[in-house]
Every structure is written in structure tokens, then in C-alpha cells.
Design a protein around this motif. Structure first.
Motif, PDB file in Angstrom:
ATOM      1  N   VAL A   1      35.784  35.307  39.581  1.00  0.00           N
ATOM      2  CA  VAL A   1      35.982  36.739  39.463  1.00  0.00           C
ATOM      3  C   VAL A   1      34.814  37.471  40.127  1.00  0.00           C
ATOM      4  N   SER A   2      35.156  38.535  40.858  1.00  0.00           N
ATOM      5  CA  SER A   2      34.159  39.411  41.470  1.00  0.00           C
ATOM      6  C   SER A   2      34.659  40.844  41.333  1.00  0.00           C
ATOM      7  N   ASP A   3      33.939  41.799  41.930  1.00  0.00           N
ATOM      8  CA  ASP A   3      34.339  43.203  41.802  1.00  0.00           C
ATOM      9  C   ASP A   3      35.694  43.479  42.456  1.00  0.00           C
ATOM     10  N   ASP A   4      36.013  42.724  43.523  1.00  0.00           N
ATOM     11  CA  ASP A   4      37.251  43.008  44.250  1.00  0.00           C
ATOM     12  C   ASP A   4      38.279  41.887  44.226  1.00  0.00           C
ATOM     13  N   LYS A   5      37.943  40.736  43.663  1.00  0.00           N
ATOM     14  CA  LYS A   5      38.869  39.606  43.702  1.00  0.00           C
ATOM     15  C   LYS A   5      38.794  38.804  42.414  1.00  0.00           C
ATOM     16  N   ILE A   6      39.932  38.235  42.027  1.00  0.00           N
ATOM     17  CA  ILE A   6      39.987  37.349  40.860  1.00  0.00           C
ATOM     18  C   ILE A   6      40.919  36.174  41.190  1.00  0.00           C
ATOM     19  N   ILE A   7      40.481  34.990  40.810  1.00  0.00           N
ATOM     20  CA  ILE A   7      41.285  33.780  40.983  1.00  0.00           C
ATOM     21  C   ILE A   7      41.454  33.149  39.611  1.00  0.00           C
TER      22      ILE A   7
ATOM     23  N   ALA B   1      44.202  37.332  43.414  1.00  0.00           N
ATOM     24  CA  ALA B   1      44.694  38.700  43.389  1.00  0.00           C
ATOM     25  C   ALA B   1      43.536  39.687  43.444  1.00  0.00           C
ATOM     26  N   VAL B   2      43.891  40.932  43.724  1.00  0.00           N
ATOM     27  CA  VAL B   2      42.908  42.013  43.671  1.00  0.00           C
ATOM     28  C   VAL B   2      42.522  42.246  42.213  1.00  0.00           C
ATOM     29  N   ASN B   3      41.244  42.432  41.979  1.00  0.00           N
ATOM     30  CA  ASN B   3      40.757  42.582  40.609  1.00  0.00           C
ATOM     31  C   ASN B   3      41.032  43.999  40.105  1.00  0.00           C
ATOM     32  N   GLU B   4      42.299  44.232  39.785  1.00  0.00           N
ATOM     33  CA  GLU B   4      42.715  45.514  39.232  1.00  0.00           C
ATOM     34  C   GLU B   4      42.835  45.418  37.716  1.00  0.00           C
ATOM     35  N   HIS B   5      42.834  46.574  37.074  1.00  0.00           N
ATOM     36  CA  HIS B   5      42.929  46.630  35.614  1.00  0.00           C
ATOM     37  C   HIS B   5      44.289  46.102  35.156  1.00  0.00           C
ATOM     38  N   ASN B   6      44.260  45.233  34.163  1.00  0.00           N
ATOM     39  CA  ASN B   6      45.479  44.675  33.542  1.00  0.00           C
ATOM     40  C   ASN B   6      46.288  43.780  34.486  1.00  0.00           C
ATOM     41  N   ILE B   7      45.658  43.253  35.529  1.00  0.00           N
ATOM     42  CA  ILE B   7      46.398  42.384  36.449  1.00  0.00           C
ATOM     43  C   ILE B   7      46.876  41.123  35.738  1.00  0.00           C
ATOM     44  N   LEU B   8      46.071  40.591  34.831  1.00  0.00           N
ATOM     45  CA  LEU B   8      46.467  39.386  34.103  1.00  0.00           C
ATOM     46  C   LEU B   8      47.673  39.651  33.201  1.00  0.00           C
ATOM     47  N   ASN B   9      47.637  40.772  32.497  1.00  0.00           N
ATOM     48  CA  ASN B   9      48.760  41.103  31.612  1.00  0.00           C
ATOM     49  C   ASN B   9      50.041  41.342  32.411  1.00  0.00           C
ATOM     50  N   THR B  10      49.902  41.961  33.571  1.00  0.00           N
ATOM     51  CA  THR B  10      51.077  42.230  34.408  1.00  0.00           C
ATOM     52  C   THR B  10      51.737  40.935  34.851  1.00  0.00           C
ATOM     53  N   ILE B  11      50.924  39.970  35.282  1.00  0.00           N
ATOM     54  CA  ILE B  11      51.464  38.703  35.745  1.00  0.00           C
ATOM     55  C   ILE B  11      52.063  37.912  34.595  1.00  0.00           C
ATOM     56  N   GLU B  12      51.422  37.936  33.445  1.00  0.00           N
ATOM     57  CA  GLU B  12      51.957  37.225  32.289  1.00  0.00           C
ATOM     58  C   GLU B  12      53.310  37.801  31.877  1.00  0.00           C
TER      59      GLU B  12
END
Length: 233
Positions: free
Chosen positions: A191-197, A162-173
Motif C-alpha cells: 500500500v502507498s498513497d496512490d496504489k494498493i495491492i 488498484a488505485v488507493n481510493e477510499h472504500n476500494i476494498l469494500n467496493t470490491i468485496e
């Protein structure tokens, strides 16, 4: 002429096979919860075959060894059959797109060899009873109807990019919990500035369709890729 084994001893051998099947089912139950390819049915078949191989190895050559002048070990033939048939069974196992098929078939081939050895050794009753027992097991567990009635919860695992946006993990959970995924846990793989796996692990009811959960996640534009694997860690 070879003397037939007494009926009480044959029934004792059958009891051993039934107990082995129960033990195999117990191990297979745990694997089935983890969504492994070799589940209840495969473990039952392997347990029955193993018990039968052991019975044949231990008792199947008694009549020959008691004969005068015999100074050889005919059980070595049984050992070679056990090894050789394993290669044949391995040929029935196929892997396509990370999905494994043919495990129960391979176990069935192995069990069939054990039954043939039992009959060849003059152990007619135990060989025939094992054939009937295996046939019933394969028939009852063929379409997983009984297994789905017994196993209530299974593992659910996905890998998300996913795009490394703020609270992306909480949103998916939160979305997973809304889809009735329990005990959700995440592990960041990259994890990078623009992407997270990251890897997501959870538990779902066996009646829930995993496709519905995945499609619910696809509505988020920040999710670029979802990789679903059927099976636990």
C-alpha cells in the motif's frame, strides 16, 4: 518352474490396492477443492502404484529367496526401478504460464512400471487386474465429469492492483459477493498513497465461470490489474 500364487492371496492383494485407491481419492478430493494440479485422479494413480510397488517388494521374490543357495537381495532391483522411473515421469511434467500439466501422465508412467514389475515377478493376476483397474479410473476421471458432480465448491483467489481510493476494498468485496463468491477475505500485500495491492480469497460454486467474475471486476476504472491463479493457498 515358479509356482503361481493362490487365488485368495491374489484377491487379498487386489483388496489392498482398492483400499489404497480410496485413501488416495480422499487426499485428492481435498487437493481438488483447493484447485491444486494434482487432484483426485493423480492421487488415485499414485496410491495404486505405491500399493503395487509394496506388494511386489514384499511378495514378488518369495519363490527366488526360498531356493537353496541363494544369498542375495533381488528386491534391490525393484527399489532401483522405483527411483529410476521417477526421473522419467518428471520429464512429462510441464509448467506453462503458472499452469502445470502432465502430473497424471507422470503418475501413470510410475504405475505402469509397477505393473511391469508385478508381471515380471510372476504376479500375473494382480498385474492384469491392476491394469484394468487403472484403465477404468483413468477413463472415468479423464474429463472431470464425475469430479465436477462430486465437488460442489472450490477456492477462488485473485491478486488485485488498484488505485488507493477510499472504500476500494469494500467496493470490491461487495462486487465479489454479488458474483456469488462466498467467505470473501482480503489481505493487503502493498500500500502507498496512490496504489494498493491486495490478495482476495473466497469460495465459489464449481459451476460458476471464474472469467465472468473477473470481467465483472474489470468494469471498475480504479482497478489497474487483476492476477488470477487457479488453485488454493
Amino acid at each position: 518352474m515358479t509356482n503361481l500364487t493362490p487365488i485368495p492371496m491374489q484377491l487379498d492383494w487386489l483388496l489392498r490396492i482398492i483400499v489404497a485407491a480410496f485413501c488416495g481419492a480422499t487426499i485428492g478430493y481435498e487437493r481438488a477443492i483447493q484447485r491444486k494440479s494434482a487432484g483426485v485422479r493423480t492421487h488415485i494413480v499414485v496410491a495404486i502404484a505405491s500399493a503395487l510397488f509394496m506388494i511386489v517388494s514384499k511378495y514378488g521374490f518369495t519363490d527366488l529367496l526360498n531356493m537353496h543357495g541363494i544369498a542375495l537381495d533381488p528386491s534391490r532391483i525393484a527399489a532401483q526401478i522405483v527411483t529410476g522411473i521417477s526421473f522419467i515421469g518428471a520429464g512429462t511434467i510441464l509448467v506453462r504460464q503458472e499452469q502445470i500439466s502432465g502430473l497424471t501422465t507422470a503418475a501413470g508412467v510410475w504405475a505402469t512400471a509397477a505393473i511391469g514389475m508385478a508381471i515380471g515377478a510372476g504376479m500375473y493376476i494382480i498385474g492384469i487386474l491392476s491394469t484394468v483397474f487403472l484403465f477404468v479410473v483413468q477413463t472415468l476421471f479423464h474429463d472431470d465429469f464425475l469430479i465436477n458432480k462430486i465437488i460442489m465448491h472450490v477456492r477462488f483467489n485473485i491478486e488485485i492492483e488498484a488505485v488507493n481510493e477510499h472504500n476500494i476494498l469494500n467496493t470490491i468485496e461487495r462486487e465479489l459477493e454479488a458474483s456469488h463468491v462466498e467467505n470473501v477475505s482480503t489481505k493487503i500485500l502493498y500500500v502507498s498513497d496512490d496504489k494498493i495491492i491486495f490478495f482476495v480469497d473466497g469460495v465459489i460454486n464449481n459451476n460458476i465461470d471464474e472469467n465472468d467474475i473477473i470481467m465483472a471486476l474489470r468494469k471498475y476504472p480504479d482497478i489497474k490489474r487483476i492476477r488470477y491463479s487457479r488453485g488454493g493457498k
